[in-house]
Design a protein around this motif. Structure first.
Motif, PDB file in Angstrom:
ATOM      1  N   VAL A 211       0.870  -1.180   0.000  1.00 38.89           N
ATOM      2  CA  VAL A 211       0.000   0.000   0.000  1.00 38.89           C
ATOM      3  C   VAL A 211       0.905   1.228   0.000  1.00 38.89           C
ATOM      4  CG1 VAL A 211      -1.744   1.298   1.272  1.00 38.89           C
ATOM      5  CG2 VAL A 211      -1.831  -1.220   1.228  1.00 38.89           C
ATOM      6  N   VAL A 214      -3.256   5.719   1.190  1.00 38.13           N
ATOM      7  CA  VAL A 214      -4.713   5.606   1.259  1.00 38.13           C
ATOM      8  C   VAL A 214      -5.256   7.022   1.153  1.00 38.13           C
ATOM      9  CG1 VAL A 214      -6.716   4.857   2.576  1.00 38.13           C
ATOM     10  CG2 VAL A 214      -4.589   3.557   2.733  1.00 38.13           C
ATOM     11  N   PHE A 220      -7.299   2.974  -2.138  1.00 40.43           N
ATOM     12  CA  PHE A 220      -5.935   2.503  -1.882  1.00 40.43           C
ATOM     13  C   PHE A 220      -5.094   2.691  -3.143  1.00 40.43           C
ATOM     14  CE2 PHE A 220      -8.174   0.731   1.538  1.00 40.43           C
ATOM     15  CZ  PHE A 220      -7.313   0.135   2.451  1.00 40.43           C
ATOM     16  N   ALA A 284      -7.202   2.743   8.970  1.00 39.33           N
ATOM     17  CA  ALA A 284      -6.441   2.789   7.718  1.00 39.33           C
ATOM     18  C   ALA A 284      -5.121   2.063   7.898  1.00 39.33           C
ATOM     19  CB  ALA A 284      -6.195   4.236   7.313  1.00 39.33           C
ATOM     20  N   THR A 287       1.166   2.999   5.565  1.00 43.67           N
ATOM     21  CA  THR A 287       1.890   2.977   4.302  1.00 43.67           C
ATOM     22  C   THR A 287       2.959   1.891   4.362  1.00 43.67           C
ATOM     23  OG1 THR A 287       1.537   5.331   3.951  1.00 43.67           O
ATOM     24  CG2 THR A 287       3.361   4.315   2.755  1.00 43.67           C
TER      25      THR A 287
END
Length: 307
Positions: A211, A214, A220, A284, A287
């Motif tokens: 990812v 977000v 995403f 969430a 990263t």
């Protein structure tokens, strides 16, 4: 005198800002170099060179690697032409000195088959339509064509000799049914699929899908695009967990944590993909969270299973 002091102070400040910017700007990241050896073709399919070129294209397309040519005969010829003065070059006296590879891809075509089979269901349907309309639908030679390819692929780290990836890769294509003449199937998508599987085998072994961000709307952004993902692909997103160690070798088996949720790809570009949650995430994901393509592409989260 005051003006001179101001000029010197300004020059000092500008110099300091420039040095700080240079210190903060990272240099270019060196991409690993990949070479594709000649593909062995004991099946005599005649597709080895085409597949090799497609693998080179697919590896470059990932954006993670550089590729170099291993056909030294042609490269030596070009250098000889330059040394003789028949072609222009910035290095007229150069001989050899080709850049080395970090990884070498080997491949052997183990299955290459084309077949054609009759489609009795289409023939019956054709006859029934003709009877209903009261017209002669012609001969009933309905058939479809199939092509299957299997390639054993091995990717080796040239520094350590470690085999990083070794898998039999397969692809199959079936044509639509035709009732006039012989059906045929295009081999290009079959070979392209094998090439993409090879490139992704190398790439995801070295750099997992992650990812990258977000967005505020919950979309995403994933760090892979065309060749690795396609619209509709379902992935599981995983958090960071405690490292699990192999008791025999001491190697880290995984540090992947629990599944945080599932996402589905909605858009694919050359460099990244967009995906949306299939169900709400509790929070969430950070990263860099790893995302893995799931074997179960239904998107339903089954209790006690991990993709």
């Amino acid at each position: 005198m005051l003006n001179v002091a101001r000029i010197l102070l300004l020059a000092f400040l500008v110099s300091g800002v420039g040095q700080q910017a240079n210190a903060q700007s990272p240099g270019p990241v060196r991409k690993p170099i990949v070479a594709v050896q000649r593909i062995n073709d004991p099946t005599n399919s005649g597709q080895a060179d085409t597949l090799k070129t497609m693998i080179q294209t697919a590896v470059v397309g990932t954006g993670k690697f550089r590729t170099i040519e291993r056909d030294f005969g042609q490269l030596d010829t070009e250098q000889a032409l330059a040394r003789s003065g028949r072609t222009t070059t910035n290095r007229p006296a150069r001989s050899g000195g080709y850049e080395g590879a970090d990884f070498i891809i080997y491949g052997t075509i183990t299955t290459a088959s084309r077949d054609r089979q009759g489609d009795s269901g289409a023939e019956i349907g054709r006859a029934m339509v003709g009877q209903f309309l009261g017209v002669d639908m012609g001969g009933g030679n309905c058939n479809k064509a199939m092509a299957s390819f299997a390639v054993d692929v091995k990717i080796v780290d040239t520094v350590t000799g470690e085999v990083k990836f070794a898998h039999p890769l397969t692809s199959r294509s079936v044509s639509s049914t035709t009732c006039s003449g012989d059906a045929s199937v295009d081999l290009v998508p079959v070979l392209r699929d094998i090439a993409n599987q090879t490139a992704m085998g190398l790439t995801i072994t070295m750099y997992p899908i992650k990812v990258a961000a977000v967005q505020a709307d919950g979309v995403f952004i994933l760090n892979y695009g065309e060749g690795a993902l396609s619209v509709g692909t379902v992935l599981g997103v995983y958090g960071q967990g405690a490292a699990i160690i192999d008791p025999d070798t001491g190697a880290v088996l995984t540090s992947e944590g629990a599944e945080l949720g599932r996402i589905q790809v909605t858009e694919v570009t050359t460099r990244f993909s967009k995906a949306v949650p299939l169900s709400p995430f509790a929070s969430a994901p950070p990263t860099g969270a790893v995302a893995r393509v799931l074997a179960d592409q239904s998107g339903s989260k089954k209790k006690g299973r991990r993709g």
